[in-house]
Enzyme design. Structure first.
Site, PDB file in Angstrom:
ATOM      1  N   TRP A   1       2.856   5.420   6.444  1.00 10.34           N
ATOM      2  CA  TRP A   1       3.773   4.426   5.683  1.00 10.34           C
ATOM      3  C   TRP A   1       5.197   4.724   5.519  1.00 10.34           C
ATOM      4  CZ3 TRP A   1       2.575  -0.217   5.127  1.00 10.34           C
ATOM      5  CH2 TRP A   1       1.035  -0.454   4.700  1.00 10.34           C
TER       6      TRP A   1
ATOM      7  N   LYS B   1      -2.258  -2.050  -5.813  1.00 12.82           N
ATOM      8  CA  LYS B   1      -3.126  -0.720  -5.655  1.00 12.82           C
ATOM      9  C   LYS B   1      -3.468  -0.328  -7.135  1.00 12.82           C
ATOM     10  CE  LYS B   1      -1.995  -0.155  -1.088  1.00 12.82           C
ATOM     11  NZ  LYS B   1      -0.820  -0.387  -0.130  1.00 12.82           N
TER      12      LYS B   1
ATOM     13  N   ASP C   1       8.614   5.884  -2.652  1.00  6.66           N
ATOM     14  CA  ASP C   1       7.550   4.776  -2.242  1.00  6.66           C
ATOM     15  C   ASP C   1       6.262   5.298  -3.221  1.00  6.66           C
ATOM     16  OD1 ASP C   1       5.533   2.869  -1.558  1.00  6.66           O
ATOM     17  OD2 ASP C   1       5.774   3.349   0.586  1.00  6.66           O
TER      18      ASP C   1
END
Ligand code: PLP
Length: 358
Positions: free
Chosen positions: A102, A195, A171
């Site tokens: 990511w 999530k 993030d």
């Protein structure tokens, strides 16, 4: 139904109470006679939802009025581009720490738009880990530092965050509100909701308002944090249903309490890692000191054995355990809403599978 456990990495499990309430409001939202899906984003009923979602996040994160909470679209991936568009001027440098898949995607998008300096790169390490403080090589006067709090694919998580003089952008897509964190240590925190905070379709952005003033006037308003702050995330039709689910999830988090959520998360992770550490049959892929409390990743001796493991687990109602397609192996995502008995079921299946194959 009770014997199904959802280990999906995202979209992922939601609290049962949230689904039941959403089911009721799907037909008749707050006795209005119409569905939440049919309600106007400018109407009074939806306005209550919108304001409560912002208020819940503000309270749960302990934010001061220097911060704004935004609901934006385009996923966390969209934020990979929004951040440099808004914060990275033509003569600036942004520091990024490359901790895995990511972080690498965030770096790739930012590099299209400006100067990126990789302050540390731990992606070739095995087992996977986050860099040490000594390995971080910050630029002087960086526009910002970007961190990926939890690498959902590789299974690593910063145990504590590094300090830095530059504004810090994080993030937190896969671990937001999963543990006590001082959110005011950061200048921008973002997360796709699907999530830990709801369903796909909305990204939560927590931003220090002063930072939003950096955006160039040449950037279209629809892409500027500043404009969305001014419009309170109603610059255009908001993703009302996704925000509504985030409101319910954050209401559930407030009722449970972050301390208790965290205790449960730690307990779930330690039962699974305890199982992995007790044998050579399973091999954790992340270094012990920084392994994720949200995504537990491990391998078995061969891909054939892994495939048999996954087949049998899913036959017993344990769904979504397959590792990300880029890495393979097994990944158990155990976000806030994931129940302890699901972890216990997996641990006893792991013991049983080992007994039958060791
Ligand atoms: C899932 C995830 C993303 C991407 O989220 P999208 O909403 O699908 O764009 C980004 N970062 C992390 C850490 C993630 O887990």
């Amino acid at each position: 139904m009770s014997s199904i456990y959802n280990f999906n990495a995202g979209p992922s499990i939601l609290p049962r109470e949230v689904l039941e309430e959403a089911q009721r409001d799907l037909l008749d939202f707050q006795s209005s006679g119409i569905s939440i899906l049919e309600s106007s984003h400018r109407g009074a009923a939806y306005e209550g939802v919108h304001m409560e979602a912002i208020q819940n996040i503000t309270e749960l994160c302990g934010l001061t009025d220097e911060y704004a909470v935004l609901f934006l679209q385009g996923g966390a991936t969209g934020q990979f581009a929004w951040i440099p568009m808004n914060l990275l001027g033509p003569n600036d440098v942004a520091d990024y720490v490359n901790t895995g898949s990511w972080a690498a995607k965030a770096i790739e998008q930012a590099s299209c738009l400006g100067n990126v300096h990789v302050a540390a790169d731990s992606t070739s390490e095995c087992p996977a880990r986050v860099p040490t403080a000594e390995e971080l090589n910050f630029s002087p006067n960086a526009a910002y530092l970007h961190l990926t709090s939890n690498e959902t694919i590789g299974g690593t998580q910063w145990p504590t965050y590094p300090a830095c003089d530059a504004p810090i952008v994080v993030d937190m897509s896969s671990d937001i509100l999963s543990r006590p964190v001082d959110y005011t240590a950061f200048d921008l925190v973002y997360a796709g909701a699907q999530k830990n905070l709801g369903v796909a379709g909305v990204s939560i952005v927590i931003i220090r308002k002063a930072l939003a003033d950096r955006a160039p006037d040449t950037l279209p308003g629809v892409l500027r944090y500043r404009d969305h702050i001014k419009a309170n995330s109603l610059l255009h039709t908001a993703p009302c249903f996704s925000i509504y689910i985030t409101m319910l999830v954050t209401r559930w988090l407030k009722a449970t309490g972050i301390e208790r959520v965290y205790q449960n998360n730690r307990d779930k992770a330690s039962r699974l890692y305890g199982m992995i550490d007790s044998t050579d049959f399973y091999r954790g892929t992340a270094a012990t000191h920084c392994r994720s409390e949200m995504n537990v990743t491990f391998r078995l001796a061969s891909e054939a054995l892994e495939s048999e493991f996954l087949d049998q687990a899913s036959g017993q109602g344990m769904l979504g355990l397959k590792g990300h397609r880029s890495l393979g192996g097994v990944r158990a995502s155990i976000y806030n809403a994931f129940p302890m008995d699901g972890v216990d079921a997996l641990v006893s299946f792991m013991k049983d599978f080992e007994d039958r194959h060791a």
